[in-house]
Design a protein around this motif. Structure first.
Motif, mmCIF file in Angstrom:
data_model
loop_
_atom_site.group_PDB
_atom_site.id
_atom_site.type_symbol
_atom_site.label_atom_id
_atom_site.label_comp_id
_atom_site.label_asym_id
_atom_site.label_seq_id
_atom_site.Cartn_x
_atom_site.Cartn_y
_atom_site.Cartn_z
ATOM 1 N N GLU A 22 0.833 -1.205 0.000
ATOM 2 C CA GLU A 22 0.000 0.000 0.000
ATOM 3 C C GLU A 22 0.868 1.255 0.000
ATOM 4 N N SER A 23 1.920 1.254 0.811
ATOM 5 C CA SER A 23 2.797 2.424 0.877
ATOM 6 C C SER A 23 3.559 2.635 -0.426
ATOM 7 N N SER A 24 3.905 1.547 -1.104
ATOM 8 C CA SER A 24 4.635 1.699 -2.368
ATOM 9 C C SER A 24 3.744 2.301 -3.445
ATOM 10 N N LYS A 25 2.432 2.027 -3.368
ATOM 11 C CA LYS A 25 1.491 2.573 -4.349
ATOM 12 C C LYS A 25 1.050 3.985 -3.974
ATOM 13 N N ARG A 26 1.126 4.291 -2.681
ATOM 14 C CA ARG A 26 0.710 5.624 -2.201
ATOM 15 C C ARG A 26 1.812 6.175 -1.312
ATOM 16 N N PRO A 27 2.811 6.838 -1.906
ATOM 17 C CA PRO A 27 3.980 7.303 -1.143
ATOM 18 C C PRO A 27 3.638 8.191 0.051
ATOM 19 N N GLU A 28 2.477 8.840 0.012
ATOM 20 C CA GLU A 28 2.109 9.711 1.129
ATOM 21 C C GLU A 28 1.869 8.926 2.422
ATOM 22 N N LEU A 29 1.748 7.589 2.311
ATOM 23 C CA LEU A 29 1.523 6.761 3.488
ATOM 24 C C LEU A 29 2.824 6.333 4.167
ATOM 25 N N LYS A 30 3.953 6.525 3.492
ATOM 26 C CA LYS A 30 5.232 6.088 4.049
ATOM 27 C C LYS A 30 5.513 6.809 5.364
ATOM 28 N N GLY A 31 5.915 6.034 6.355
ATOM 29 C CA GLY A 31 6.246 6.603 7.660
ATOM 30 C C GLY A 31 5.073 6.751 8.594
ATOM 31 N N LEU A 32 3.858 6.460 8.108
ATOM 32 C CA LEU A 32 2.675 6.591 8.945
ATOM 33 C C LEU A 32 2.290 5.245 9.557
ATOM 34 N N PRO A 33 1.655 5.258 10.727
ATOM 35 C CA PRO A 33 1.110 4.000 11.256
ATOM 36 C C PRO A 33 -0.050 3.540 10.372
ATOM 37 N N LEU A 34 0.139 2.400 9.721
ATOM 38 C CA LEU A 34 -0.806 1.921 8.720
ATOM 39 C C LEU A 34 -1.312 0.542 9.132
ATOM 40 N N VAL A 35 -2.626 0.383 9.167
ATOM 41 C CA VAL A 35 -3.251 -0.868 9.596
ATOM 42 C C VAL A 35 -4.109 -1.399 8.457
ATOM 43 N N ILE A 36 -3.855 -2.657 8.062
ATOM 44 C CA ILE A 36 -4.630 -3.298 7.020
ATOM 45 C C ILE A 36 -5.589 -4.283 7.672
ATOM 46 N N SER A 53 1.981 -1.699 9.520
ATOM 47 C CA SER A 53 3.334 -1.200 9.290
ATOM 48 C C SER A 53 4.125 -1.242 10.589
ATOM 49 N N TYR A 54 5.437 -1.109 10.469
ATOM 50 C CA TYR A 54 6.275 -1.110 11.670
ATOM 51 C C TYR A 54 5.979 0.107 12.539
ATOM 52 N N GLU A 55 5.561 1.201 11.916
ATOM 53 C CA GLU A 55 5.182 2.382 12.692
ATOM 54 C C GLU A 55 3.974 2.088 13.577
ATOM 55 N N ALA A 56 3.021 1.295 13.049
ATOM 56 C CA ALA A 56 1.849 0.924 13.840
ATOM 57 C C ALA A 56 2.208 -0.045 14.957
ATOM 58 N N ARG A 57 3.194 -0.896 14.706
ATOM 59 C CA ARG A 57 3.598 -1.872 15.721
ATOM 60 C C ARG A 57 4.159 -1.197 16.961
ATOM 61 N N ARG A 58 4.689 -0.004 16.811
ATOM 62 C CA ARG A 58 5.231 0.718 17.969
ATOM 63 C C ARG A 58 4.125 1.080 18.960
ATOM 64 N N PHE A 59 2.883 1.077 18.507
ATOM 65 C CA PHE A 59 1.743 1.348 19.396
ATOM 66 C C PHE A 59 1.195 0.057 20.019
ATOM 67 N N GLY A 60 1.830 -1.069 19.714
ATOM 68 C CA GLY A 60 1.373 -2.347 20.260
ATOM 69 C C GLY A 60 0.418 -3.090 19.354
ATOM 70 N N ILE A 61 0.196 -2.602 18.159
ATOM 71 C CA ILE A 61 -0.711 -3.257 17.206
ATOM 72 C C ILE A 61 0.016 -4.420 16.539
ATOM 73 N N HIS A 62 -0.706 -5.514 16.307
ATOM 74 C CA HIS A 62 -0.107 -6.663 15.641
ATOM 75 C C HIS A 62 -1.170 -7.448 14.880
ATOM 76 N N SER A 63 -0.732 -8.351 14.029
ATOM 77 C CA SER A 63 -1.640 -9.167 13.226
ATOM 78 C C SER A 63 -2.564 -9.979 14.131
#
Length: 361
Positions: A22-36, A53-63
């Motif tokens: 998703e980030s590769s298709k939408r560069p504006e998402l790079k560096g943001l906490p992204l949850v699919i 994304s790894y940015e989201a994982r810093r908040f404790g989010i996981h699969s």
């Protein structure tokens, strides 16, 4: 030197694959906490996180985390639905790249694969060269990173690829295998889940080195024949060959209810819709099936599966529906349902000369 390796195995694992695509298709998402995953609906959503994304994982989010909890942990994250078609297209292109490097190739999921590189790699330098080439090719082609583990066997290569994520490269030579594994927690071994880990801890076995040195008879008393493979892996012994798994083994669909329900009519309606979805996919891929499976998850997240195997292969929709309904009867009125699913297995490609048995049920 790697000359002494019987096998040189690369394990390639895409980093946070769906989010990275998703980030590769939408560069504006790079560096943001992204949850699919599914729609969080401002914290009242019913699905789960597919990846983040790894940015989201810093908040404790996981699969596999409930999407509602992910929203509570980071309400400012970008939440996107799963785009399966896009991810498969990207995966197919990446797998073609990986396959082109390998003596033998085994894809194990949409975002990871094993490569047998025995004829190409002879030392640490050539291992680094090929791994770097692969990583650069994936970035150039798709704009996403991957982590690579290199080892004499599949399991250690997989553990190595996870050792330095994201965008990592870990090479474990034969003389280093036991030294590399020894300090790692036993849960790093694929197949050792929370229950097995807890039992091992009760036996004062916390790291892989302790498992490697454990008495095999004591382990077998606890884990049966599984103890043999556990101890072998802990000692770095893994002689499994790669298998090119190109065949489809199952087709399944599932749905999470917006609200927990024990409404029999609603459950049956969704069940029948899932059967139809599975049937359409099966026809498109030109398969027959012999086993029907259902999946049930209740409001407390307890999950069950049940299966029914036929004495014949068929592609009949009504057979899927009847088997699914019959299997579901065990669970009706037991508790409120959170999710149900339907699948078919024991698949065979349609032989145009084959006569289908569809009127026995």
């Amino acid at each position: 030197m790697i000359h002494s390796w019987n096998n040189v195995i690369f394990h390639i694992d895409m980093d946070s694959f769906f989010a990275s695509v998703e980030s590769s298709k939408r560069p504006e998402l790079k560096g943001l906490p992204l949850v699919i995953g599914s729609d969080p609906k401002s914290g009242s959503g019913r699905g789960v996180v597919s990846t983040c994304s790894y940015e989201a994982r810093r908040f404790g989010i996981h699969s596999a985390m409930p999407i509602s909890k992910a929203y509570r942990l980071c309400p400012d994250a970008v939440f996107l639905p799963v785009n399966s078609k896009l991810y498969k297209e990207v995966s197919d292109r990446i797998m073609r790249i990986l396959r082109s490097y390998a003596d033998r190739f085994e894809q194990v999921s949409i975002d990871e694969a094993y490569l047998d590189m025995s004829s190409k790699v002879c030392d640490h330098t050539t291992a680094t060269k090929f791994a770097t080439q692969i990583k650069n090719k994936v970035v150039e082609t798709e704009g996403i990173t991957c982590s690579v583990g290199v080892a004499p066997g599949k399991t250690v290569a997989k553990i190595a690829s996870d050792h330095d994520k994201p965008n990592g490269l870990t090479i474990v030579q034969p003389t280093e295998v036991k030294q590399f594994l020894a300090p790692l927690p036993v849960a790093k071994i694929p197949g050792i889940g929370k229950k097995t880990e807890q039992i091992l801890k009760q036996m004062q076995i916390k790291d892989i080195g302790e498992l490697a040195d454990a008495d095999i008879q004591i382990l077998m008393n606890k884990f049966g024949k599984h103890a043999i493979s556990m101890k072998s892996i802990a000692n770095g012994i893994d002689v499994r060959e790669l298998k090119d798994k190109t065949e489809v083994k199952s087709i399944s669909k599932e749905d999470t209810f917006d609200f927990d329900t024990n409404d029999v009519d609603k459950i049956d309606s969704v069940l029948m819709s899932l059967c139809e979805d599975v049937h359409r996919t099966m026809l498109r891929k030109q398969f027959l099936f012999r086993t029907v499976t259902i999946k049930v998850r209740f409001k407390d997240f307890t999950t069950y599966t049940r299966a029914s195997t036929l004495p014949f292969t068929t592609n009949d929709l009504e057979t899927i529906k009847k088997c699914s309904r019959d299997l579901m009867q065990e669970f009706i009125d037991k508790d409120e349902f959170r999710l149900i699913g339907v699948g078919i297995t024991k698949l065979e490609k349609i032989d145009r000369k084959q006569t289908l048995i569809t009127d026995f049920i």
